[in-house]
Scaffold this motif. Structure first.
Motif, mmCIF file in Angstrom:
data_model
loop_
_atom_site.group_PDB
_atom_site.id
_atom_site.type_symbol
_atom_site.label_atom_id
_atom_site.label_comp_id
_atom_site.label_asym_id
_atom_site.label_seq_id
_atom_site.Cartn_x
_atom_site.Cartn_y
_atom_site.Cartn_z
ATOM 1 N N SER A 55 2.377 3.340 1.683
ATOM 2 C CA SER A 55 1.453 2.994 2.757
ATOM 3 C C SER A 55 0.006 3.277 2.351
ATOM 4 C CB SER A 55 1.820 3.784 4.023
ATOM 5 O OG SER A 55 0.888 3.539 5.054
ATOM 6 N N GLU A 56 -0.212 4.420 1.712
ATOM 7 C CA GLU A 56 -1.570 4.791 1.337
ATOM 8 C C GLU A 56 -2.053 3.995 0.125
ATOM 9 O OE1 GLU A 56 -1.970 9.031 1.187
ATOM 10 O OE2 GLU A 56 -1.246 9.267 3.239
ATOM 11 N N THR A 57 -1.145 3.593 -0.726
ATOM 12 C CA THR A 57 -1.523 2.724 -1.847
ATOM 13 C C THR A 57 -2.018 1.376 -1.330
ATOM 14 O OG1 THR A 57 0.027 3.774 -3.390
ATOM 15 C CG2 THR A 57 -0.647 1.518 -3.897
ATOM 16 N N GLU A 58 -1.292 0.791 -0.396
ATOM 17 C CA GLU A 58 -1.737 -0.483 0.182
ATOM 18 C C GLU A 58 -3.089 -0.334 0.874
ATOM 19 O OE1 GLU A 58 1.037 -2.823 2.404
ATOM 20 O OE2 GLU A 58 2.773 -1.977 1.349
ATOM 21 N N ALA A 59 -3.271 0.765 1.610
ATOM 22 C CA ALA A 59 -4.548 0.983 2.301
ATOM 23 C C ALA A 59 -5.690 1.166 1.311
ATOM 24 C CB ALA A 59 -4.431 2.205 3.216
ATOM 25 N N LEU A 60 -5.426 1.845 0.197
ATOM 26 C CA LEU A 60 -6.459 2.059 -0.820
ATOM 27 C C LEU A 60 -6.942 0.736 -1.392
ATOM 28 C CD1 LEU A 60 -7.944 4.122 -2.785
ATOM 29 C CD2 LEU A 60 -6.065 3.635 -4.356
ATOM 30 N N PHE A 61 -6.011 -0.109 -1.797
ATOM 31 C CA PHE A 61 -6.406 -1.361 -2.441
ATOM 32 C C PHE A 61 -6.922 -2.399 -1.445
ATOM 33 C CE2 PHE A 61 -3.554 0.329 -5.817
ATOM 34 C CZ PHE A 61 -4.525 0.406 -6.808
ATOM 35 N N ALA A 62 -6.716 -2.153 -0.155
ATOM 36 C CA ALA A 62 -7.268 -3.042 0.865
ATOM 37 C C ALA A 62 -8.739 -2.743 1.144
ATOM 38 C CB ALA A 62 -6.455 -2.931 2.147
ATOM 39 N N PHE A 101 -5.889 -0.900 -10.730
ATOM 40 C CA PHE A 101 -5.077 0.315 -10.600
ATOM 41 C C PHE A 101 -5.933 1.551 -10.363
ATOM 42 C CE2 PHE A 101 -5.474 -0.662 -15.166
ATOM 43 C CZ PHE A 101 -5.952 0.520 -15.705
ATOM 44 N N TRP A 102 -5.250 2.616 -9.974
ATOM 45 C CA TRP A 102 -5.866 3.918 -9.699
ATOM 46 C C TRP A 102 -5.052 4.973 -10.429
ATOM 47 C CZ3 TRP A 102 -9.997 5.067 -6.233
ATOM 48 C CH2 TRP A 102 -10.255 6.420 -6.056
ATOM 49 N N ARG A 126 -11.128 7.810 1.839
ATOM 50 C CA ARG A 126 -10.065 7.226 2.650
ATOM 51 C C ARG A 126 -9.137 6.417 1.759
ATOM 52 N NH1 ARG A 126 -12.585 2.159 5.961
ATOM 53 N NH2 ARG A 126 -13.905 1.313 4.316
ATOM 54 N N PRO A 127 -7.887 6.287 2.137
ATOM 55 C CA PRO A 127 -7.265 6.699 3.402
ATOM 56 C C PRO A 127 -7.123 8.222 3.536
ATOM 57 C CG PRO A 127 -5.597 5.880 1.883
ATOM 58 C CD PRO A 127 -6.920 5.614 1.232
ATOM 59 N N ALA A 128 -7.119 8.667 4.757
ATOM 60 C CA ALA A 128 -6.968 10.097 5.030
ATOM 61 C C ALA A 128 -5.609 10.574 4.529
ATOM 62 C CB ALA A 128 -7.099 10.355 6.534
ATOM 63 N N GLY A 129 -5.581 11.747 3.935
ATOM 64 C CA GLY A 129 -4.320 12.300 3.439
ATOM 65 C C GLY A 129 -3.956 11.863 2.044
ATOM 66 N N LEU A 177 -0.507 0.847 -8.867
ATOM 67 C CA LEU A 177 -0.769 -0.507 -9.351
ATOM 68 C C LEU A 177 -0.744 -1.516 -8.223
ATOM 69 C CD1 LEU A 177 1.273 -0.919 -12.653
ATOM 70 C CD2 LEU A 177 -1.058 -1.726 -12.318
ATOM 71 N N HIS A 178 -1.736 -2.391 -8.247
ATOM 72 C CA HIS A 178 -1.773 -3.511 -7.306
ATOM 73 C C HIS A 178 -1.951 -4.801 -8.089
ATOM 74 C CE1 HIS A 178 -4.197 -6.052 -4.248
ATOM 75 N NE2 HIS A 178 -2.906 -6.221 -4.025
ATOM 76 N N TYR A 179 -0.979 -5.692 -7.943
ATOM 77 C CA TYR A 179 -1.078 -7.042 -8.485
ATOM 78 C C TYR A 179 -1.390 -7.962 -7.306
ATOM 79 C CZ TYR A 179 1.708 -4.886 -12.247
ATOM 80 O OH TYR A 179 2.179 -4.076 -13.251
ATOM 81 N N PRO A 180 -2.650 -8.420 -7.152
ATOM 82 C CA PRO A 180 -3.010 -9.237 -5.988
ATOM 83 C C PRO A 180 -2.335 -10.601 -6.010
ATOM 84 C CG PRO A 180 -4.971 -8.321 -7.079
ATOM 85 C CD PRO A 180 -3.801 -8.118 -8.005
#
Length: 318
Positions: A55-62, A101-102, A126-129, A177-180
């Motif tokens: 969930s936080e990975t998706e929020a980061l790359f968004a 990526f991060w 952000r994201p928090a946490g 990793l995020h592959y858009p």
């Protein structure tokens, strides 16, 4: 990709290591010798922690592109924080990978003797946490990795704790990793054919189609699709070098999805398990035979080897 046959990589249970450590070591080693890969279920990483991390990975790359780029550190080779889309390129590839990526690394106390070799983590506001989640996940991967290394040591007729001093305070990296989504005419693939640099890689997120290995026996690409929640584990080049290719580092890639999935992102979380920077990668004597002479008579430190490879993939300059 739709016609790519599945690799017959066995699914092992890490829970079996407690019951019969020798058999688990034999099964893991056998899978590595054949494929360079294994699939490991019951790995012990809590499912609620994994769900939070996704969930936080998706929020980061968004986040907006300019906000993410604020966490990019020029000249550091992507060691920590954010690396933008189309930065990394596989060795000898013609096109950059279609990914961003991060990196999260090991937290070291102030004044630690590896401080100059292992940069401090970069934490987003952000994201928090985010920091709490990924410090916990890093530790969980570390624990699972130690268990797998113990099995590898047994398989190589070493003491089960042989790798412990090698990886204590090791320079391991957790990559988000995020592959858009990609257009139909995109040049390149999500991750070009490559081998990993480290000892072993522990990967979550391979259930989404795309990961393929190059089978040494047939020369064909084979798809890897683990059961839901299982971890894909593969040998890296450092372990291949240490074992004189007894445990091979297998070429793999992430191919582009079929047309109906090109509008969707793909996420994964590999944990690249590294030894300490000053660990000397020196061929294990028991892997040297008349049929398999020493391929690497000159040892090299883990940090020296890492730098060589980061230059090859374009993350740092000579």
């Amino acid at each position: 990709m739709l016609d790519t046959p599945l690799a017959k990589v066995p699914t092992l249970s890490l829970a079996d290591q407690t019951r019969d450590p020798d058999q688990f070591a034999a099964d893991l080693g056998g899978s590595f010798r054949r494929f360079g890969f294994a699939i490991v279920a019951d790995h012990g990483i809590p499912q609620d922690l994994i769900a939070r991390a996704w969930s936080e990975t998706e929020a980061l790359f968004a986040l907006r592109d300019d906000e993410k780029r604020g966490y990019f550190i020029d000249g550091q080779g992507g060691a920590r924080g954010y690396t933008p889309f189309k930065t990394e390129i596989a060795k000898d590839a013609k096109h950059v990978d279609l990914k961003e990526f991060w990196h999260v690394g090991r937290e070291l106390p102030p004044g630690h003797h590896y401080e100059s070799e292992m940069p401090a983590n970069v934490w987003p506001t952000r994201p928090a946490g985010f920091k709490e989640t990924f410090l916990k996940l890093f530790q969980a991967f570390d624990t699972a990795g130690d268990k797998l290394l113990s099995a590898i040591a047994r398989h190589l007729d070493l003491t089960p704790d042989w790798f412990d001093p090698a990886v204590k305070d090791g320079n391991s990296v957790l990559r988000l990793l995020h592959y858009p989504p990609i257009p139909a005419d995109a040049q390149g693939v999500r991750a070009g054919a490559h081998e990993d640099i480290n000892l072993i890689t522990l990967l979550l997120g391979a259930e989404e189609a795309g990961l393929e290995l190059l089978d040494r026996d047939s020369g064909n690409w084979l798809a890897i699709k683990p059961p839901e929640g299982a971890m894909v584990v593969n040998v890296g080049d450092m372990l291949q070098r240490l074992t004189n290719h007894v445990l091979p580092s297998t070429t793999h890639r992430v191919v582009n999805p079929p047309p109906e999935r090109r509008g969707h992102s793909r996420y994964s979380m590999p944990f690249f398990l590294h030894p300490a920077p000053d660990f000397l990668i020196k061929t294990l004597p028991q892997t040297i035979t008349t049929e398999n002479p020493d391929r690497y008579p000159a040892p090299i430190t883990a940090n020296g080897y890492l730098r060589e490879r980061l230059v090859e993939i374009g993350l740092i300059q000579k």
